[in-house]
Write a protein that holds these residues in place. Structure first.
Motif, short mmCIF file in Angstrom:
data_model
loop_
_atom_site.label_atom_id
_atom_site.label_comp_id
_atom_site.label_asym_id
_atom_site.label_seq_id
_atom_site.Cartn_x
_atom_site.Cartn_y
_atom_site.Cartn_z
N VAL A 98 5.58 5.54 -1.24
CA VAL A 98 5.54 6.99 0.18
C VAL A 98 5.36 8.30 -0.78
CG1 VAL A 98 6.32 8.83 1.57
CG2 VAL A 98 6.81 6.33 1.55
N LEU A 99 4.05 8.48 -0.78
CA LEU A 99 3.55 10.74 -2.10
C LEU A 99 3.96 11.34 -0.27
CD1 LEU A 99 1.14 8.81 -4.71
CD2 LEU A 99 3.23 9.57 -4.63
N ILE A 100 4.92 12.65 -0.78
CA ILE A 100 4.16 13.52 0.24
C ILE A 100 4.42 14.23 -0.82
CG2 ILE A 100 5.91 14.78 1.74
CD1 ILE A 100 7.67 11.67 1.11
N LEU A 160 -7.20 17.91 9.71
CA LEU A 160 -8.24 17.07 8.94
C LEU A 160 -8.75 17.90 7.28
CD1 LEU A 160 -9.01 16.09 12.72
CD2 LEU A 160 -7.46 14.80 10.72
N GLN A 161 -8.40 18.66 6.99
CA GLN A 161 -8.87 18.63 5.90
C GLN A 161 -8.88 17.76 4.83
OE1 GLN A 161 -11.21 22.09 5.10
NE2 GLN A 161 -11.63 21.02 6.87
N PRO A 162 -8.01 16.90 4.54
CA PRO A 162 -7.98 16.01 3.96
C PRO A 162 -8.20 15.17 3.50
CG PRO A 162 -5.42 16.41 4.58
CD PRO A 162 -6.17 17.04 5.03
N ALA A 163 -9.18 14.99 4.92
CA ALA A 163 -10.42 14.57 5.49
C ALA A 163 -11.72 13.94 3.86
CB ALA A 163 -10.65 13.77 6.18
N THR A 164 -11.63 15.41 4.48
CA THR A 164 -13.34 15.88 3.43
C THR A 164 -13.21 15.72 2.03
OG1 THR A 164 -11.77 18.24 3.19
CG2 THR A 164 -13.26 17.68 4.29
N PRO A 201 0.65 -0.88 0.02
CA PRO A 201 -0.43 -0.04 -0.14
C PRO A 201 0.53 1.49 0.21
CG PRO A 201 0.17 -1.00 2.29
CD PRO A 201 1.03 -1.76 1.46
N THR A 202 0.44 2.61 -0.54
CA THR A 202 0.87 3.67 -0.33
C THR A 202 1.16 4.46 0.55
OG1 THR A 202 1.12 3.61 -2.90
CG2 THR A 202 1.15 5.57 -1.98
N LEU A 203 1.77 5.42 0.93
CA LEU A 203 1.28 6.14 2.50
C LEU A 203 1.20 7.23 1.43
CD1 LEU A 203 0.46 6.55 4.96
CD2 LEU A 203 2.83 6.94 5.27
N GLY A 204 0.34 8.29 1.79
CA GLY A 204 0.46 9.46 1.97
C GLY A 204 0.97 10.63 2.81
N VAL A 205 2.10 11.49 3.39
CA VAL A 205 1.94 12.57 4.06
C VAL A 205 2.58 13.77 3.39
CG1 VAL A 205 4.58 13.24 5.52
CG2 VAL A 205 4.10 10.49 4.73
N ILE A 206 1.05 14.83 3.99
CA ILE A 206 0.68 15.84 3.87
C ILE A 206 0.99 17.07 4.65
CG2 ILE A 206 -0.95 17.01 2.78
CD1 ILE A 206 -2.73 15.47 2.25
N GLY A 207 1.81 17.95 4.17
CA GLY A 207 1.93 18.71 4.98
C GLY A 207 1.76 20.10 5.18
N VAL A 227 -4.18 16.22 -2.31
CA VAL A 227 -4.25 14.82 -1.77
C VAL A 227 -4.71 13.94 -3.03
CG1 VAL A 227 -6.64 13.61 -0.86
CG2 VAL A 227 -5.99 15.87 0.24
N SER A 228 -3.98 13.15 -3.41
CA SER A 228 -3.91 12.03 -4.29
C SER A 228 -4.65 10.63 -4.39
CB SER A 228 -2.35 11.55 -4.35
OG SER A 228 -2.53 10.04 -5.92
N THR A 229 -5.64 9.73 -5.11
CA THR A 229 -6.18 9.04 -5.21
C THR A 229 -5.44 7.57 -4.69
OG1 THR A 229 -6.80 8.63 -7.95
CG2 THR A 229 -7.91 9.54 -6.90
N GLU A 230 -3.81 7.97 -5.59
CA GLU A 230 -3.02 7.53 -4.88
C GLU A 230 -2.97 6.76 -3.44
OE1 GLU A 230 0.46 6.77 -7.38
OE2 GLU A 230 -0.54 8.69 -8.60
N MET A 231 -3.58 7.90 -2.19
CA MET A 231 -2.76 7.01 -1.32
C MET A 231 -3.66 6.80 -0.47
SD MET A 231 -1.93 11.31 -0.29
CE MET A 231 -0.64 12.48 -1.45
#
Length: 319
Positions: free
Chosen positions: A119-121, A232-236, A68-74, A154-158
């Protein structure tokens, strides 16, 4: 990690910093190009440069693997608020942590230490972002709106997202260091992941600190209700589970404050991101219990409505 943090902060503190400068820095560490990219996006209050880093794994999706691919967002409004404020602002810590984690992962890969999963950052660079009023202290704003930010970060790959954000402008988390949120997925606030919690203790060497998340915190910006911040805006914008790693202070500190960034806290956040990536890609860590989530859906139904702007209000309909 602290070496990368110091290098990153030195670059982000430059009033001329942009996405291209950070891509050049990361490409130098990686020893190759093509793993990083940047895009300038203009909004109503200026522009910012979005940067995305892809670190392929030994069994990641990039090469057709199943890890699986993890997304890390700053998350942040900007790394600076010039000309109103001179210098790197507290709000930039999320970008600094994300870039530092990316630098570490790319350095590991160049040396032959490659993680299992991709990992996608993602983050963005704006040295002259606007500010905005907020209680109890002013917030950093951004040249682009939150929907645009989510679109580029935010990517659909995450398949899971760790969102890192300075969260000092409140009286809810009275702790200096790091604090972990419950996992949020498709409008549901789920319990804190046991393994994410345990990793936080491993990285900090201290008992873990978590913080409360309200339903309004996980609704989109712009709906007229108070949010603790954008962590937590990525969760939207995704159906994947999202956890927020907050860089926090015991006192209330404005996002537009200078001299308020603590290098060791940023380094701890970046180390945590690397450790989460290591375990998530290897299948040793879950952000949530999938069976329990399925039970909640079966009993109570979808909460995806909280990912939307909801019903229009009379003032919006007549505007």
């Amino acid at each position: 990690m602290l070496k990368f943090v110091l290098d990153v902060l030195d670059r982000l503190d430059d009033p001329r910093v942009d996405g291209a400068a950070m891509v050049s820095y990361l490409d130098g560490i990686a020893g190759e190009s093509g793993l990083t990219r940047t895009e300038r996006v203009r909004g109503g209050q200026g522009h910012t440069d979005f940067v995305q880093v892809r670190v392929p794994g030994t069994a990641g999706r990039t090469i057709g693997g199943k890890a699986p691919t993890l997304g890390v967002i700053g998350r942040l409004g900007g790394v600076g608020a010039r000309p109103e404020v001179t210098g790197f602002v507290s709000d930039g810590d999320g970008a600094a942590a994300a870039f530092s984690a990316a630098a570490k992962l790319l350095a590991m890969r160049a040396r032959g230490d490659v993680l299992t999963g991709d990992v996608l950052i993602s983050t963005h660079v704006c040295p002259d972002a606007p500010t905005c009023p907020h209680d109890p202290v002013p917030f950093m704003n951004s040249p682009v709106d939150m929907a645009t930010m989510n679109e580029h970060e935010v990517s659909t790959e995450m398949e899971a997202v760790l969102s890192i954000d300075t969260t000092k402008g409140n009286r809810v988390i009275n702790h200096k260091g790091l604090a972990l949120s419950p996992t949020v997925k498709q409008g549901w606030v789920l319990r804190v992941s046991e393994r994410l919690n345990g990793l936080l203790e491993t990285v900090t060497g201290e008992p873990s600190v978590t913080y409360p998340v309200t339903m309004q915190d996980i609704t989109p910006y712009g709906n007229g209700v108070h949010h603790i911040n954008s962590i937590l805006q990525p969760a939207t914008a995704t159906g994947a589970p999202v956890a927020g790693l907050a860089i926090v202070s015991a006192a209330t500190v404005a996002g537009c404050a200078t001299g308020a960034s603590h290098e060791t806290d940023i380094a701890a956040a970046a180390r945590y991101a690397v450790e989460v990536a290591r375990e998530f890609g290897a299948g040793a860590l879950n952000f949530h219990d999938e069976d329990e989530f399925a039970t909640l859906l079966a009993r109570y139904g979808s909460m995806r409505r909280l990912q939307t702007m909801g019903e229009p209000q009379p003032s919006e309909a007549t505007a």
